[in-house]
Structure formats: C-alpha cells, structure tokens
Design a protein around this motif. Structure first.
Motif, PDB file in Angstrom:
ATOM      1  N   THR A 122     -76.285 -18.447  -5.609  1.00 63.79           N
ATOM      2  CA  THR A 122     -75.803 -19.127  -4.403  1.00 63.79           C
ATOM      3  C   THR A 122     -75.754 -18.158  -3.227  1.00 63.79           C
ATOM      4  O   THR A 122     -75.283 -17.029  -3.348  1.00 63.79           O
ATOM      5  N   HIS A 158     -70.592 -22.883  -6.833  1.00 59.12           N
ATOM      6  CA  HIS A 158     -72.029 -22.668  -6.785  1.00 59.12           C
ATOM      7  C   HIS A 158     -72.689 -23.799  -5.995  1.00 59.12           C
ATOM      8  O   HIS A 158     -72.110 -24.872  -5.810  1.00 59.12           O
ATOM      9  N   GLU A 215     -74.447 -14.822  -7.587  1.00 60.22           N
ATOM     10  CA  GLU A 215     -75.355 -15.343  -8.605  1.00 60.22           C
ATOM     11  C   GLU A 215     -76.507 -16.104  -7.942  1.00 60.22           C
ATOM     12  O   GLU A 215     -77.302 -15.528  -7.234  1.00 60.22           O
TER      13      GLU A 215
END
Length: 358
Positions: free
Chosen positions: A158, A36, A156
């Motif tokens: 990122t 991430h 998500e």
C-alpha cells in the motif's frame, strides 16, 4: 504520430524490489499503518461525484457497511496521524473522515481520503494506492529533481501519497487561461518549456493535460504560475522518446501554441538551459541518496525489453552519447540520462537536446 500508437495500451504494476525496499526503509519512506488498499475495496455501494458544473469527475463516493465503517474510519484517522503528525491518538477526537472516493479511471485506481479537523473545518486530502515500483521511482525523482518536495510512505503493498494542490491542466486551459493577461500567458509558456524539459530529462512519461496541475501563487501585484506533475505511473516505462515530452500530446496543443506565440526560439533555448542547469545542480546536491536510488533502479525490472531497446536507440541518436547504446535496462538508461545532464549542461546546444517542434 497518433497517440494510440505513442502509448502502450496497459502498463503493468511492478513489485517493490529488495534493493528499493531497503532504500525506502533507510530514508524513512516505510511506515506501519493499520489498513491496506484492499481493505478499502470492501465498499458496499457508491455514487458518482460531479463537479460544480454537474460534469462527471470519474470519481465515485463509496460507502461501507455499518460494521466496517467505524473500523475503517479509525484506521484512516490513524493513517492521517502517522502521515502528517506525530502518530499519537490524541488528535482523533478532532478528526472526521468526510469521504472516501474511488477513481475508476486510469491504471492506479486510487482512493482519495478527506480528513477534516472539526474544530476549524480545515482538511487534508491524501491518496491510498497499490504500490508500483514505477510510481515510487517517479515520486522519489520528483522529490529530488523538481522544485517540489513530496510526502509519501509505503506499507507492504500500500502506498500513501499526499495530495498535490493545483488546477488540473485541462481545466486550466479551458477556464482559466483565456482570462490570463498577455504577460501571464508568456510566463505560463516559459513554465511549460521548463516542465517539458524536466519530464524529458528524468524520463517521466504521459504528461497529458490531466496528469499535471497549474499552481497559481500571488506575488505582490501579480500571479506567478508553476506546473507540477501529479501522476507518476509512467516513470521509465515507454520506449518511444516522445512519450517523455509533454509537447507531443494532443491534449497539450494549447500550451504548445502558447509557447510558439509568446516565445522566440532564443527564449526557448534560454529556458531549456536554465532548467538543465538547475537539474544538474540538484543531481549534484542529492549525491549519495540519488546514487542509491539509481543503484536500486539499475538492479530492477520496470519495463519490457522491447521498450528498453527502442528508447536507448532513440536517446543515443538524440544525444550522440554511446553510453545509451550499452544500457541493459531502464535503470541504466535513466542513470546515463542524468549523468549526461550533469556532464554537459553548460555547453550542450539546443539542437542536441530538443526537437524544434516549439
């Protein structure tokens, strides 16, 4: 109007809505990756990155603790494999993560990753950023409505985004433009008119000279120049219409002077009509996908109410189209702008569509 008053001081990042997330999933813009954006923030030190002329680039090269470095390198190789290849581990032995750079300037604060093939020294650059709905809409619209395809994926919170090759506009104006022939300067002026129109139509703001690149391509015995946006943070956010027209930023004065010196008003009009026509054809060709993106944007919140009210009033005054007056959000304003182009690109006069500052 001064630039300070033209732009808001700080644009917030907007979350990915349920509708946009479903769109990204349907069109394969989502991918599972092992790292991430926040993971890359765990660096323990950094040094400034300077260019070939020893000028600060505003990027810093970051370093990670030894026990984190191997894990991060492996994760970035896996990101590379998923992003540009088939996702297999077989290529890892040929890859080296040369550096991770962090940009301290601007809203997105991206990481720039250089992955090199150790067999032949060819390399690929990509960026890791936090997700922002504005940026995602901007990337998708660039992919569909500009001459260029873009590769990016979401995981998500990122965003992984490909590097766009070219010479930054401010660097080009300072170092390359003086060396161009008069014919090349006229060609660059034409491209700036088209770029200006393209940004206005799809409401891409803040195209100051360091937010786009000039791409030279050799064609037989000449060089052809194109202009590409590289920053999409200001998609459909600002309220003032001038923000969406690169010609009004002081950083682009050299380009505006070039247009005024090299093109007649009839030529400018011709290139505007050409750009509007090709964008209208792209709108039609993308059909269902573009409509689905617009549906997600219409259901989304990507700008404050005061910006919406200002922009829709200015667009109605500019075009005479009452649909802008009834727009409830930025998504509806954008949808009406694209529909206006699709309906009117063959017969709208220049006086209706552009301020005669050129």
């Amino acid at each position: 109007m001064s630039e300070e008053k033209l732009m808001s001081k700080k644009k917030p990042a907007y979350p990915i809505s349920k509708e946009l997330d479903e769109y990204l999933d349907y069109y394969n813009r989502k991918i599972e990756i092992p790292i991430h954006y926040e993971d890359l923030l765990r660096f323990s030190g950094s040094v400034a990155v300077y260019d070939a002329n020893d000028e600060d680039t505003l990027w810093v090269r970051v370093f990670y603790p030894e026990f984190d470095r191997d894990e991060i390198d492996l994760a970035l190789k896996r990101v590379y494999s998923n992003f540009v290849s088939d996702g297999s581990d077989s290529i890892f032995q040929y890859l080296n993560v040369d550096y991770v750079d962090y940009c301290t300037f601007g809203n997105s604060k991206p990481f720039r990753i250089k992955v090199r093939n150790i067999l032949n020294d060819n390399y690929t650059l990509f960026y890791v950023k936090r997700t922002d709905a504005s940026r995602v809409y901007g990337l998708e619209l660039e992919h569909m409505l500009s001459p260029y395809n873009l590769n990016f994926v979401i995981y998500e919170n990122t965003l992984i985004e490909e590097h766009i090759v070219g010479i930054p506009g401010d660097v080009f104006m300072k170092k390359n433009l003086p060396e161009c022939t008069e014919f090349e300067k006229a060609q660059i002026a034409k491209e700036f008119v088209k770029f200006n129109e393209r940004c206005m139509i799809r409401l891409l703001g803040d195209m100051r000279s360091y937010n786009y690149v000039i791409v030279p391509t050799h064609d037989f015995d000449s060089v052809v120049y194109k202009i590409r946006a590289i920053d999409f943070d200001q998609q459909c956010y600002e309220g003032k219409i001038k923000v969406y027209r690169p010609q009004f930023f002081k950083e682009n004065k050299t380009m505006v002077d070039l247009v005024q010196g090299k093109l007649t008003i009839d030529s400018v009009n011709q290139y505007i009509v050409e750009e509007r026509s090709i964008i209208a054809k792209r709108i039609l060709s993308w059909g269902r996908r573009l409509k689905r993106l617009m549906d997600a944007c219409i259901a989304d919140t990507i700008a404050p109410p005061e910006n919406i009210e200002t922009l829709k009033a200015q667009l109605q005054e500019l075009t005479g189209d009452i649909n802008f007056r009834d727009s409830k959000n930025m998504g509806e304003i954008l949808a009406h702008a694209l529909d206006f182009v699709k309906r009117n690109y063959e017969d709208v006069s220049m006086k209706q569509i552009i301020d005669k500052k050129f």
